[in-house]
Design an enzyme around this catalytic site. Structure first.
Site, PDB file in Angstrom:
ATOM      1  N   HIS A  87      14.730  31.958  -9.718  1.00 31.18           N
ATOM      2  CA  HIS A  87      15.197  30.704  -9.134  1.00 31.18           C
ATOM      3  C   HIS A  87      14.008  29.748  -9.152  1.00 31.18           C
ATOM      4  O   HIS A  87      12.992  29.986  -8.506  1.00 31.18           O
ATOM      5  CB  HIS A  87      15.703  30.913  -7.710  1.00 31.18           C
ATOM      6  CG  HIS A  87      16.233  29.638  -7.108  1.00 31.18           C
ATOM      7  ND1 HIS A  87      17.570  29.288  -7.148  1.00 31.18           N
ATOM      8  CD2 HIS A  87      15.599  28.608  -6.504  1.00 31.18           C
ATOM      9  CE1 HIS A  87      17.734  28.119  -6.583  1.00 31.18           C
ATOM     10  NE2 HIS A  87      16.556  27.681  -6.169  1.00 31.18           N
ATOM     11  N   CYS A  88      14.141  28.666  -9.917  1.00 28.25           N
ATOM     12  CA  CYS A  88      13.025  27.726 -10.088  1.00 28.25           C
ATOM     13  C   CYS A  88      13.065  26.669  -8.977  1.00 28.25           C
ATOM     14  O   CYS A  88      14.051  25.941  -8.845  1.00 28.25           O
ATOM     15  CB  CYS A  88      13.112  27.063 -11.464  1.00 28.25           C
ATOM     16  SG  CYS A  88      11.836  25.807 -11.708  1.00 28.25           S
ATOM     17  N   VAL A  89      11.975  26.606  -8.201  1.00 26.29           N
ATOM     18  CA  VAL A  89      11.948  25.642  -7.090  1.00 26.29           C
ATOM     19  C   VAL A  89      11.780  24.209  -7.596  1.00 26.29           C
ATOM     20  O   VAL A  89      12.172  23.254  -6.916  1.00 26.29           O
ATOM     21  CB  VAL A  89      10.815  25.958  -6.084  1.00 26.29           C
ATOM     22  CG1 VAL A  89      11.103  27.251  -5.350  1.00 26.29           C
ATOM     23  CG2 VAL A  89       9.456  26.012  -6.766  1.00 26.29           C
TER      24      VAL A  89
END
Ligand SMILES: [Zn+2]
Ligand SMILES: [Zn+2]
Length: 256
Positions: A87-89
């Site tokens: 999950h890319c912030v």
């Protein structure tokens, strides 16, 4: 005020910046494939378990669907993602099957734009330093150019390193999610605690208790096997990563 850049290639820079912004927007809004009861059977037939880091008959506790290998439930998005990477912030989005290409485009555009900006700001500093006609006031502004150069340079190093690590994982046939799982397996091998029964099953040996556990952390009860029946895995070379198809096929698999 920033010093004016001599002969700046503003068309190139603005074009690159536009592509970067567009890639950011697409990366934010492009959703990866979500696992559900309709497609679970299909993806289970494509992504096979290897009994080492992914196991048969694993259901997501939240979605209640049968999970294929390489999928994961993202707690932030609250959904199971097929071929999950992380999950890319930065884009507040999961990276998985269906949107790897947009994440990579965003990553590569960051590297290109930041490298270009670093070069331009360095040239700008050189121009000021070499320009004898510049007065004291403009030299005071020199610190602005220096700060710009340092910010671009540092961000460029960070993003380039991140891109390098991302493509190293493609080369290794791992996702970000799988990396730590493989490192744990490699640790077991280095400490002489990974055994196989030569039928594709692996066991973790606990020397203090002299027992074997299954590899599935969700169900790692002691397994009634004898050491003489098993073979010690002596090196990481002895393990085959069935998900590693070679760099280009790994990349093609992510971009498809
Ligand atoms: Zn789930
Ligand atoms: Zn997510």
């Amino acid at each position: 005020m920033f010093h004016k850049i001599k002969n700046p290639n503003t068309v190139v820079y603005n074009t690159l910046l536009t592509i970067l912004i567009l890639s950011l927007i697409i990366a934010i809004y492009s959703k990866p494939v979500r696992l559900n009861s309709d497609n679970s059977r299909y993806y289970n037939s494509i992504y096979k378990n290897n009994n080492l880091i992914f196991f048969n008959d694993q259901k997501c506790k939240t979605c209640k669907v049968l999970k294929p290998a390489r999928s994961k439930h993202c707690k932030i998005c609250d959904q199971c993602i097929v071929f999950f990477d992380h999950h890319c912030v930065w884009i507040n989005n999961c990276v998985g099957k269906g949107n790897y290409k947009w994440f990579y485009l965003f990553l590569i555009m960051n590297v290109i734009v930041l490298t270009y900006a670093t070069i331009i700001s360095f040239n700008l500093i050189q121009t000021i330093v070499n320009d004898e006609s510049i007065g004291y006031d403009e030299f005071e502004n020199f610190q602005n150019e220096l700060i710009l150069f340092l910010i671009c340079g540092l961000l460029d190093i960070v993003v380039t390193w991140f891109a390098f690590e991302s493509f190293k994982l493609v080369y290794m046939g791992m996702t970000t999610n799988e990396q730590q799982k493989w490192f744990n397996i490699h640790d077991l091998i280095h400490s002489g605690e990974l055994y196989t029964d030569n039928h594709g099953q692996y066991f973790e040996y606990l020397p203090n208790d002299d027992i074997f556990l299954g590899m599935n952390m969700n169900d790692n009860r002691p397994i009634p096997v004898r050491k003489e029946q098993l073979t010690l895995v002596r090196s990481t070379e002895e393990l085959k990563n069935i998900y590693d198809l070679g760099f280009w096929d790994n990349l093609r698999e992510r971009l498809s």
